[in-house]
Design a protein around this motif. Structure first.
Motif, PDB file in Angstrom:
ATOM      1  N   LEU A  36      -7.654  -7.026  -3.488  1.00  0.00           N
ATOM      2  CA  LEU A  36      -6.491  -6.177  -3.216  1.00  0.00           C
ATOM      3  C   LEU A  36      -6.355  -5.191  -4.363  1.00  0.00           C
ATOM      4  O   LEU A  36      -6.201  -5.605  -5.525  1.00  0.00           O
ATOM      5  CB  LEU A  36      -5.215  -7.026  -3.114  1.00  0.00           C
ATOM      6  CG  LEU A  36      -3.911  -6.240  -2.910  1.00  0.00           C
ATOM      7  CD1 LEU A  36      -3.858  -5.617  -1.528  1.00  0.00           C
ATOM      8  CD2 LEU A  36      -2.692  -7.133  -3.135  1.00  0.00           C
ATOM      9  N   VAL A  50      -4.895  -1.723  -0.623  1.00  0.00           N
ATOM     10  CA  VAL A  50      -5.681  -2.145   0.538  1.00  0.00           C
ATOM     11  C   VAL A  50      -6.362  -3.460   0.192  1.00  0.00           C
ATOM     12  O   VAL A  50      -6.864  -3.643  -0.927  1.00  0.00           O
ATOM     13  CB  VAL A  50      -6.738  -1.075   0.913  1.00  0.00           C
ATOM     14  CG1 VAL A  50      -7.610  -1.554   2.070  1.00  0.00           C
ATOM     15  CG2 VAL A  50      -6.074   0.252   1.272  1.00  0.00           C
ATOM     16  N   LEU A  51      -6.312  -4.390   1.150  1.00  0.00           N
ATOM     17  CA  LEU A  51      -7.054  -5.634   1.004  1.00  0.00           C
ATOM     18  C   LEU A  51      -8.451  -5.367   1.530  1.00  0.00           C
ATOM     19  O   LEU A  51      -8.641  -5.103   2.718  1.00  0.00           O
ATOM     20  CB  LEU A  51      -6.371  -6.756   1.795  1.00  0.00           C
ATOM     21  CG  LEU A  51      -6.964  -8.157   1.626  1.00  0.00           C
ATOM     22  CD1 LEU A  51      -6.779  -8.671   0.209  1.00  0.00           C
ATOM     23  CD2 LEU A  51      -6.342  -9.125   2.627  1.00  0.00           C
ATOM     24  N   VAL A  52      -9.423  -5.407   0.621  1.00  0.00           N
ATOM     25  CA  VAL A  52     -10.773  -4.956   0.949  1.00  0.00           C
ATOM     26  C   VAL A  52     -11.731  -6.138   1.076  1.00  0.00           C
ATOM     27  O   VAL A  52     -11.773  -7.003   0.198  1.00  0.00           O
ATOM     28  CB  VAL A  52     -11.292  -4.004  -0.158  1.00  0.00           C
ATOM     29  CG1 VAL A  52     -12.756  -3.649   0.083  1.00  0.00           C
ATOM     30  CG2 VAL A  52     -10.446  -2.746  -0.232  1.00  0.00           C
TER      31      VAL A  52
ATOM     32  N   LEU B 277      -9.350  -8.044   9.007  1.00  0.00           N
ATOM     33  CA  LEU B 277     -10.155  -7.831   7.807  1.00  0.00           C
ATOM     34  C   LEU B 277     -11.639  -7.877   8.168  1.00  0.00           C
ATOM     35  O   LEU B 277     -12.431  -7.068   7.687  1.00  0.00           O
ATOM     36  CB  LEU B 277      -9.804  -8.930   6.796  1.00  0.00           C
ATOM     37  CG  LEU B 277     -10.142  -8.714   5.334  1.00  0.00           C
ATOM     38  CD1 LEU B 277      -9.564  -7.422   4.807  1.00  0.00           C
ATOM     39  CD2 LEU B 277      -9.640  -9.895   4.507  1.00  0.00           C
ATOM     40  N   GLY B 281     -12.887  -4.275   7.830  1.00  0.00           N
ATOM     41  CA  GLY B 281     -13.418  -4.268   6.470  1.00  0.00           C
ATOM     42  C   GLY B 281     -12.341  -4.168   5.410  1.00  0.00           C
ATOM     43  O   GLY B 281     -12.553  -4.480   4.252  1.00  0.00           O
ATOM     44  N   GLY B 282     -11.146  -3.714   5.829  1.00  0.00           N
ATOM     45  CA  GLY B 282     -10.041  -3.600   4.878  1.00  0.00           C
ATOM     46  C   GLY B 282      -8.741  -3.372   5.613  1.00  0.00           C
ATOM     47  O   GLY B 282      -8.739  -2.782   6.693  1.00  0.00           O
ATOM     48  N   ILE B 283      -7.648  -3.876   5.062  1.00  0.00           N
ATOM     49  CA  ILE B 283      -6.341  -3.615   5.675  1.00  0.00           C
ATOM     50  C   ILE B 283      -5.349  -3.165   4.613  1.00  0.00           C
ATOM     51  O   ILE B 283      -5.306  -3.688   3.513  1.00  0.00           O
ATOM     52  CB  ILE B 283      -5.762  -4.847   6.425  1.00  0.00           C
ATOM     53  CG1 ILE B 283      -5.900  -6.121   5.587  1.00  0.00           C
ATOM     54  CG2 ILE B 283      -6.399  -5.014   7.778  1.00  0.00           C
ATOM     55  CD1 ILE B 283      -5.223  -7.321   6.203  1.00  0.00           C
ATOM     56  N   ARG B 284      -4.592  -2.171   5.007  1.00  0.00           N
ATOM     57  CA  ARG B 284      -3.596  -1.642   4.094  1.00  0.00           C
ATOM     58  C   ARG B 284      -2.448  -2.640   3.958  1.00  0.00           C
ATOM     59  O   ARG B 284      -2.086  -3.309   4.925  1.00  0.00           O
ATOM     60  CB  ARG B 284      -3.080  -0.312   4.655  1.00  0.00           C
ATOM     61  CG  ARG B 284      -2.166   0.428   3.721  1.00  0.00           C
ATOM     62  CD  ARG B 284      -1.954   1.844   4.236  1.00  0.00           C
ATOM     63  NE  ARG B 284      -0.742   2.390   3.660  1.00  0.00           N
ATOM     64  CZ  ARG B 284      -0.559   3.679   3.412  1.00  0.00           C
ATOM     65  NH1 ARG B 284      -1.508   4.541   3.689  1.00  0.00           N
ATOM     66  NH2 ARG B 284       0.575   4.108   2.900  1.00  0.00           N
ATOM     67  N   ALA B 285      -1.895  -2.721   2.758  1.00  0.00           N
ATOM     68  CA  ALA B 285      -0.788  -3.652   2.532  1.00  0.00           C
ATOM     69  C   ALA B 285       0.357  -2.926   1.809  1.00  0.00           C
ATOM     70  O   ALA B 285       0.133  -2.406   0.734  1.00  0.00           O
ATOM     71  CB  ALA B 285      -1.258  -4.835   1.688  1.00  0.00           C
TER      72      ALA B 285
END
Lengths: 365, 362
Positions: A36, A50-52, B277, B281-285
């Motif tokens: 993150l 962003v959780l990558v 995810l 590949g990625g999620i905004r938080a």
């Protein structure tokens, strides 16, 4: 810590960007499921956490952006509030953001169970609104920068190594990754590094940085205390407030889904307002602005990490972060507490001690 | 056009004096108006006595809060007991009417004084310090020349004439201003307050000049920042959103105590996030930034009065009022609906017509 920690000197890029390939390595190795950290937004005009999982996304990463948009604590809370689900996260953020995350974990709003916090020496950030307008949009901030937010200028914990792993850097210091606990040591190992270097140079740098900031904090917040003492002066400081409560919504600590003060403003009837106006001659609307700020202060000043998100989000230019810092420094010291600094120390509001407000020097509050 | 009274040329002084006379002769229990705050700023006040009252600044060209929002909070629990003179801009009045249609406020006993509106300046201008000269120059707007520095929403506002005000401050001939009646009540108030003032009416030429300028302004403001097409543009423009939801809190239409988008069911659960995810590949938080704005749009665009308050409070300068204006206008046109035009006009979203949107299929 009894023994001085050792660290791993990083080769390559100077500063926090040197972290990015290391994070990629940890992801590829599979010791962590996701990272993150702040990425540049699609419009390339801001940053977002962003959780990558896909290391390719790290090309857009900037571990220490020049501006604070959403605080890391809030980002982590949005992901783990209902439990971390066993996802092993490396969470990269500033010390104040990590402190916010730690406070939130004490409040049951963040699950740190599988999170490795990575913090770094922070030179501060520029004001969000100036950044957004484009009149102050540096690609990075350095330790000598004069344009940082007023609250950053008085931050004495800007280099607080509250993460499991902490990056020291800047002002000629070769970037050094220092594990602060077992979890940090494991993360370092996963990055293919060993903590073999001496950290005394970093510690000296940090101590002089912090000392300077501490003095400035005392001085500036002291001036503010004089300028805002008493109800009338405080009202002048809050005069431009439009009671939008945006400070509260940007605050990492204010986690309530519906704030008590948002309900309260709907509870007064028209006739009640009219009667109050008649008794006083006039009533400013919306009402209860002062009550809101004092109430919120009461609710969260013991957990306030002085991150400045409130002031960044204020559309009316109220120096709200500085006012809250001014108060929380005192309330926290009354309880010998510094928000986010010690994960083991329980939050004062949920700890009952019979004589907690009586110090050797008499009443503390 | 109903009878009106000439109040002279010297704005905003003439307006203040007219309000003073209305307060003295109108039998009001109080006046809801912008006034000077103790620290030298501007905010709404409910003023009941002349003695010790703050300096009244009726229709001062800023909007620190949307009056409709304040009136809603006040009258949510029922009507005002006594008659109150409410001085607001047309979009504030329209916003309040929309919220009354949603049963969140009450119009009873409120007498509205509004204006052929020249727009307002951004809120940030107030916190930066106000130059008094700006106010005087501002009131020359009926000549149709654009006022520099107005909020974008105001520059492109073509709904500058109030629909349901009892009293309307309007440009009259030869640079004069008139207080005109918009209702019988308004007519009576004028007769009582200005028994001997020369009669005057709204000048259609000034209205025309303003309409021309605003139409041009509208084209201008909607063609740049609000020129957003498709999802990728939306992702870009809302990319810098910090998710504070200040836009919805400042909005006169968004009245929910707990917004859907702040409710527990909208919060991420790691079990679902894991799947996303994997796929993305990625999620905004926090996630759901664009969803919030589109969702809010879906909920309130039909009633959007384009007041611009959302953009005024946005800490990251997203042209949110222009985007909502653009969508709002399109939606409202489909329903031939003008929000706030008439409290008796039903809301399109709770009016069912079997044949509406035929082209969308059975």
């Amino acid at each position: 810590m009894s023994e001085a920690p050792r660290g791993a000197t990083i080769q390559g890029e100077e500063g926090p960007r040197a972290l990015v390939p290391l994070l990629a390595r940890a992801l590829e190795k599979g010791t962590s499921d996701a990272v993150l950290l702040p990425l540049r937004t699609p419009g390339q005009d801001s940053y977002a956490f962003v959780l990558v999982k896909d290391p390719r996304l790290l090309r857009q990463a900037d571990p220490l952006p020049p501006v604070q948009t959403v605080t890391g604590g809030r980002a982590l809370s949005s992901l783990t509030r209902h439990g971390g689900g066993g996802v092993r996260i490396l969470a990269v953020m500033r010390p104040c953001e990590a402190r916010g995350a730690i406070e939130l974990s004490k409040l049951g709003q963040v699950d740190l169970k599988d999170v490795t916090l990575i913090t770094m020496d922070c030179p501060g950030t520029v004001p969000l609104q100036r950044f957004a307008r484009g009149d102050l949009r540096p690609s990075a901030v350095g330790f000598a920068d004069q344009d940082i937010r007023p609250i950053c200028q008085v931050c004495d914990l800007s280099c607080a190594a509250v993460g499991d792993l902490h990056l020291g850097w800047g002002e000629g210091l070769a970037p050094i990754l220092i594990p602060m606990d077992e979890r940090g040591a494991e993360a370092l190992l996963a990055m293919g590094l060993r903590a073999e270097s001496d950290t005394s140079e970093w510690r000296t740098t940090v101590s002089s940085r912090s000392q300077e900031r501490r003095e400035r904090r005392e001085e500036r917040l002291g001036q503010l205390r004089v300028a805002s003492s008493g109800l009338d002066n405080l009202m002048v400081r809050l005069d431009s407030c439009i009671n939008c409560h945006n400070c509260m919504r940007a605050c990492p600590i204010c986690y309530c889904r519906v704030c008590a003060f948002d309900i309260r403003r709907q509870e007064r009837s028209a006739n009640e307002v009219l009667d109050l106006a008649k008794a006083r001659g006039s009533m400013r609307l919306p009402m209860d602005t002062l009550m809101f700020h004092l109430g919120r202060m009461n609710h969260m000043s013991l957990n306030c990490v002085s991150c400045g998100a409130c002031e960044d989000a204020c559309p009316a230019g109220v120096p709200i972060a500085q006012l809250f810092a001014m108060v929380s420094d005192r309330t926290q010291s009354a309880f010998k507490y510094r928000a986010g600094m010690d994960r083991q120390q329980r939050s004062p509001l949920i700890t009952f001690l019979e004589k907690e407000l009586e110090g050797e020097d008499g009443q503390r509050c | 056009m109903a009878r009106g009274a000439d109040i002279g040329t010297e704005m905003p002084k003439a307006l203040r004096e007219a309000v003073q006379r209305l307060m003295e002769t109108g039998g009001f229990e109080g006046t809801f108006t912008l006034a000077r705050t103790p620290g030298g700023g501007v905010d709404y006040f409910l003023s009941t006595k002349e003695e010790g009252a703050p300096e009244l600044l009726p229709l001062h060209p800023v909007m620190p809060n949307h009056a409709g929002r304040l009136l809603r909070e006040m009258t949510l629990g029922g009507a005002m007991r006594g008659k109150v003179l409410v001085i607001t801009r047309p979009c504030e009045l329209r916003g309040f009417v929309e919220i009354v249609k949603r049963l969140q406020g009450c119009l009873d006993n409120l007498v509205f004084l509004s204006v052929v509106c020249g727009g307002v300046f951004p809120l940030s201008m107030v916190s930066a310090g106000w130059d008094g000269k700006r106010t005087e120059e501002y009131w020359a707007y009926p000549d149709g020349r654009p006022v520099q520095g107005l909020r974008p929403a105001c520059q492109g506002c073509t709904e500058f004439i109030p629909y349901t005000a009892d009293l309307v401050v309007a440009p009259s001939a030869n640079g004069h201003w008139a207080l005109t009646a918009g209702s019988e009540e308004g007519g009576r108030l004028i007769e009582r307050a200005f028994p001997s003032a020369p009669a005057a009416e709204m000048d259609p030429k000034a209205l025309e000049a303003m309409a021309v300028a605003r139409k041009a302004g509208r084209e201008e403001v909607l063609s740049h920042e609000a020129d957003v097409k498709g999802l990728s543009d939306l992702v870009k423009v809302f990319g810098r959103c910090i998710g504070c939801h200040a836009c919805s809190k400042a909005c006169p239409i968004c009245y929910c105590t707990l917004c859907t988008f702040e409710s527990s069911r909208m919060e991420d659960r790691m079990e679902q996030s894991k799947g996303q995810l994997e796929v993305k590949g990625g999620i905004r938080a926090p996630a759901g930034t664009v969803l919030f704005h589109i969702g809010r749009m879906g909920h309130m665009a039909v009633s959007c009065v384009a007041c611009g308050c959302c953009q005024d409070v946005c800490p990251v300068g997203i042209p949110v009022s222009l985007l909502f204006k653009k969508v709002g206008e399109a939606v409202q046109a489909r329903f031939e609906y003008v929000p706030g035009r008439d409290v008796k006009e039903a809301l399109p979203i709770n009016t069912f017509q079997p044949m509406e949107f035929k082209e969308m299929g059975e």
